[in-house]
Design a protein around this motif. Structure first.
Motif, short mmCIF file in Angstrom:
data_model
loop_
_atom_site.label_atom_id
_atom_site.label_comp_id
_atom_site.label_asym_id
_atom_site.label_seq_id
_atom_site.Cartn_x
_atom_site.Cartn_y
_atom_site.Cartn_z
N GLY A 340 -3.23 10.30 13.86
CA GLY A 340 -3.90 10.36 13.00
C GLY A 340 -3.25 9.11 11.56
N ALA A 341 -1.86 9.77 11.56
CA ALA A 341 -0.79 8.55 11.02
C ALA A 341 -0.87 7.60 11.31
CB ALA A 341 0.43 9.38 10.67
N ALA A 342 -0.99 7.56 12.24
CA ALA A 342 -0.95 5.79 12.77
C ALA A 342 -2.67 5.04 12.81
CB ALA A 342 -0.35 6.13 14.24
N GLN A 343 -3.27 5.73 12.43
CA GLN A 343 -4.64 5.06 12.71
C GLN A 343 -4.91 4.58 11.39
OE1 GLN A 343 -7.90 7.70 13.91
NE2 GLN A 343 -9.22 6.07 12.32
N THR A 344 -4.31 5.91 10.55
CA THR A 344 -4.88 5.56 8.39
C THR A 344 -4.14 4.26 7.91
OG1 THR A 344 -4.51 7.83 8.35
CG2 THR A 344 -3.95 6.38 7.16
N VAL A 345 -2.75 4.05 9.15
CA VAL A 345 -2.01 3.35 8.28
C VAL A 345 -2.18 1.96 9.11
CG1 VAL A 345 0.10 1.71 8.70
CG2 VAL A 345 0.37 4.45 8.15
N LEU A 346 -2.62 1.67 10.42
CA LEU A 346 -3.21 0.91 11.22
C LEU A 346 -4.57 0.13 10.36
CD1 LEU A 346 -1.72 1.29 14.84
CD2 LEU A 346 -1.23 -0.24 13.20
N ASP A 347 -5.08 1.29 10.17
CA ASP A 347 -6.75 0.53 9.73
C ASP A 347 -6.49 -0.02 8.27
OD1 ASP A 347 -7.82 2.13 11.98
OD2 ASP A 347 -8.70 3.56 10.55
N ALA A 348 -5.72 1.13 7.58
CA ALA A 348 -5.37 0.72 6.22
C ALA A 348 -4.73 -1.21 6.11
CB ALA A 348 -5.05 1.30 5.30
#
Length: 429
Positions: A340-348
């Motif tokens: 969840g943290a990885a996706q959030t950083v990469l999405d942003a």
């Protein structure tokens, strides 16, 4: 909700992530020369990304959070140093030298056994940068920032001994975690919750609410799903689901090294932008692991194997999960929190969708998985832990939400970590 940064910024930070991953290729020393061609755009960040990955793999600590800390320290120093670059024609040379110097010095301090390889890699990088004031000042900035970040993080409680501070197991009771088969190993990662975060104010800042009550409909549905799909001899789990479970059974840091490298390699941003992406990704991952440990050892929820073998809902003492259960409580899932943290950083910072890319897994030799969105990694992490028989879906979903919250906080406070200049990113609340 995944973050979305302004589209104009995504290419820059995408470059940062891709460049970081290529750094592991072996570097060959070359003589410095004023006429040496400048490195290709982004190649230095990728070279030192790969150097970091190689160093961490060769001198790995037994605790994931310690290895994540190594990544974070080196790349926070690199991002800070690269952001010092003045304007003008020497800006790129300054940033390349700063990234190489910062990551080199941090890794030598944290993995001194790798000094020879790291020195060779630094010589190769500097040999490709034209000599002059820009290179000299970049090297000095990198060395200064590496020393500063190492000093800031001294005694932060993220070393292996602190991470595995002994945990006193509570008396056996319905819902309460107990050591699990096979091996019934003592609890691990209890001390993560006591470590000093990079940006969180407290380990419990985003603590999730409690797991479902043992007499709830959701709990019964969770247990039934794991019992059916996560059993070693499941008759309903498909071959593709078994492959997914096995592919994502490895450690999160290892499994996300390739995806982050894809993001960095495809970026067109400056070295400072790319280094910032790697730094924020790993700072968020450290803080996420601290927050995960807080949740796990607050609720001390039993694992599915204990619930199915000894619980009140159709107990089956012979039930076995597909994969061995890790030695810490169920709720929330650490793999899902990391995802969840990885996706959030990469999405942003990169954007949620990219061209197809393939990744591999050390726990599924010969298997290659193709993705086109970072959310696909999160989805497969959630499913995999259920199909492995080691987590409930509720624990996975709570983990994703926790990771998202920690990463949003990281992005909102990026300048506190990296220094002034800003990323121009305004994460949604």
């Amino acid at each position: 909700m995944p973050l979305s940064g302004p589209p104009r910024l995504r290419p820059a930070l995408l470059a940062a992530g891709s460049a970081a991953l290529l750094a592991l290729t072996a570097a060959v020393p070359s003589a410095a020369s004023p006429s040496a061609p400048a490195p290709a755009a982004g190649s230095v960040v990728l070279d030192w990304y790969d150097a970091t990955a190689r160093t961490v793999a060769a001198a790995a600590a037994p605790t994931q959070i310690t290895n994540s800390r190594t990544w974070a320290i080196g790349w926070i120093a690199a991002a800070r140093a690269a952001r010092e670059a003045p304007g003008g024609s020497g800006r790129g040379r300054f940033q390349d030298a700063a990234v190489a110097s910062a990551v080199h010095d941090a890794l030598v301090a944290l993995a001194p056994s790798r000094r020879a390889d790291l020195d060779a890699a630094l010589a190769a990088t500097l040999g490709g940068i034209p000599d002059g004031p820009a290179e000299d000042r970049g090297v000095a900035a990198g060395a200064r920032q590496a020393a500063a970040v190492l000093a800031e993080r001294a005694g932060d409680g993220l070393d292996p001994a602190s991470s595995n501070t002994p945990f006193s197991v509570p008396a056996a009771a319905p819902g309460v975690w107990q050591p699990t088969p096979d091996g019934y190993a003592p609890a691990i990662q209890y001390g993560n919750r006591l470590g000093r975060p990079f940006l969180l104010e407290r380990a419990d800042q985003f603590r999730p609410g409690p797991p479902p009550a043992l007499d709830s409909r959701r709990y019964r549905a969770d247990l039934a799903e794991v019992r059916a799909y996560g059993s070693a001899d499941s008759s309903v789990r498909t071959p593709r689901q078994t492959e997914t479970a096995t592919f994502w059974y490895g450690g999160s840091l290892t499994l996300f090294t390739e995806p982050l490298r894809v993001a960095v390699a495809r970026s067109h941003g400056s070295a400072a932008d790319r280094a910032s992406l790697v730094a924020l990704f790993h700072a968020a991952s450290v803080d996420t692991q601290i927050a995960t440990s807080d949740g796990k050892y607050t609720y001390v929820r039993w694992r599915p194997v204990t619930a199915i073998r000894t619980g009140a809902v159709d107990p089956d003492p012979a039930w076995r999960p597909l994969h061995q259960t890790p030695a810490h409580p169920d709720y929330p899932s650490g793999h899902a929190t990391y995802a969840g943290a990885a996706q959030t950083v990469l999405d942003a910072l990169v954007g949620p969708v990219t061209a197809p890319f393939e990744i591999t897994s050390p726990t599924a030799p010969g298997v290659r998985r193709t993705y086109t969105a970072w959310s696909g990694l999160t989805r497969d992490n959630v499913d995999a832990r259920v199909w492995s028989g080691i987590h409930t879906r509720t624990a996975d979903e709570a983990g994703v939400r926790l990771g998202e919250a920690v990463a949003r906080h990281t992005l909102r406070n990026a300048d506190r970590l990296l220094g002034g200049g800003g990323l121009g990113v305004q994460p949604s609340p």
